[in-house]
Design a protein around this motif. Sequence first.
Motif, PDB file in Angstrom:
ATOM      1  N   ARG A   1       0.844  -1.207   0.000  1.00  0.00           N
ATOM      2  CA  ARG A   1       0.000   0.000   0.000  1.00  0.00           C
ATOM      3  C   ARG A   1       0.876   1.253   0.000  1.00  0.00           C
ATOM      4  O   ARG A   1       0.416   2.335  -0.286  1.00  0.00           O
TER       5      ARG A   1
ATOM      6  N   LYS B   1      -0.074 -15.779  -4.168  1.00  0.00           N
ATOM      7  CA  LYS B   1       0.346 -14.819  -3.139  1.00  0.00           C
ATOM      8  C   LYS B   1       1.360 -15.464  -2.196  1.00  0.00           C
ATOM      9  O   LYS B   1       2.358 -14.845  -1.831  1.00  0.00           O
TER      10      LYS B   1
ATOM     11  N   PRO C   1      -4.055  -2.006  -7.796  1.00  0.00           N
ATOM     12  CA  PRO C   1      -5.139  -2.662  -7.042  1.00  0.00           C
ATOM     13  C   PRO C   1      -5.950  -3.655  -7.875  1.00  0.00           C
ATOM     14  O   PRO C   1      -6.293  -4.731  -7.392  1.00  0.00           O
ATOM     15  N   ASP C   2      -6.232  -3.346  -9.133  1.00  0.00           N
ATOM     16  CA  ASP C   2      -7.018  -4.275  -9.947  1.00  0.00           C
ATOM     17  C   ASP C   2      -6.215  -5.521 -10.306  1.00  0.00           C
ATOM     18  O   ASP C   2      -6.770  -6.609 -10.446  1.00  0.00           O
ATOM     19  N   GLU C   3      -4.898  -5.402 -10.436  1.00  0.00           N
ATOM     20  CA  GLU C   3      -4.050  -6.567 -10.700  1.00  0.00           C
ATOM     21  C   GLU C   3      -3.952  -7.454  -9.469  1.00  0.00           C
ATOM     22  O   GLU C   3      -3.940  -8.673  -9.575  1.00  0.00           O
ATOM     23  N   ALA C   4      -3.879  -6.846  -8.302  1.00  0.00           N
ATOM     24  CA  ALA C   4      -3.738  -7.600  -7.063  1.00  0.00           C
ATOM     25  C   ALA C   4      -4.944  -8.492  -6.818  1.00  0.00           C
ATOM     26  O   ALA C   4      -4.817  -9.560  -6.229  1.00  0.00           O
ATOM     27  N   GLN C   5      -6.109  -8.075  -7.282  1.00  0.00           N
ATOM     28  CA  GLN C   5      -7.315  -8.882  -7.097  1.00  0.00           C
ATOM     29  C   GLN C   5      -7.253 -10.175  -7.894  1.00  0.00           C
ATOM     30  O   GLN C   5      -7.918 -11.148  -7.566  1.00  0.00           O
ATOM     31  N   ASP C   6      -6.459 -10.203  -8.971  1.00  0.00           N
ATOM     32  CA  ASP C   6      -6.346 -11.392  -9.813  1.00  0.00           C
ATOM     33  C   ASP C   6      -5.352 -12.410  -9.274  1.00  0.00           C
ATOM     34  O   ASP C   6      -5.205 -13.475  -9.851  1.00  0.00           O
TER      35      ASP C   6
ATOM     36  N   ARG D   1      -4.610 -17.171  -3.798  1.00  0.00           N
ATOM     37  CA  ARG D   1      -3.965 -17.474  -2.517  1.00  0.00           C
ATOM     38  C   ARG D   1      -2.625 -18.184  -2.719  1.00  0.00           C
ATOM     39  O   ARG D   1      -1.636 -17.850  -2.076  1.00  0.00           O
TER      40      ARG D   1
END
Length: 120
Positions: A32, A70, A59-64, A67
């Motif tokens: 962040r 990550k 932020p929109d890439e992180a949603q893709d 688990r």
Amino acid sequence: MDRQEPVSRDVLADPMAPSDRPEIVCICGSTRFAREMQEATRDLTLAGAIVLAPAVFAPDEAQDIGREQKAALGALHLHRIDLADRVLVVNPDGYLGESTRREIAHARATDTPVTFTDPV
């Protein structure tokens, strides 16, 4: 077949000799704070350091990112810490999230010095 002359030991670099290589710094902290991480990367690079930093996703890439992926990225970052001479934690207002705390613990367990941008 050509025979190669053996390399004398005095030609090989002494692995215990002081190195002329730049300091390697691994940046840790919450993504962040992408802007602050980029500023730290720039400042360290201009000071002559090699910087290892996490990939910062929009932020929109992180949603893709799932688990498993990550977790793999987290493990990859621990390997960056293993390569580093020092860890710099980017922590505006003293913020330390769970992942950052795990990275700090890993660095300390491997005797890698840890510094912070803000007081903890």
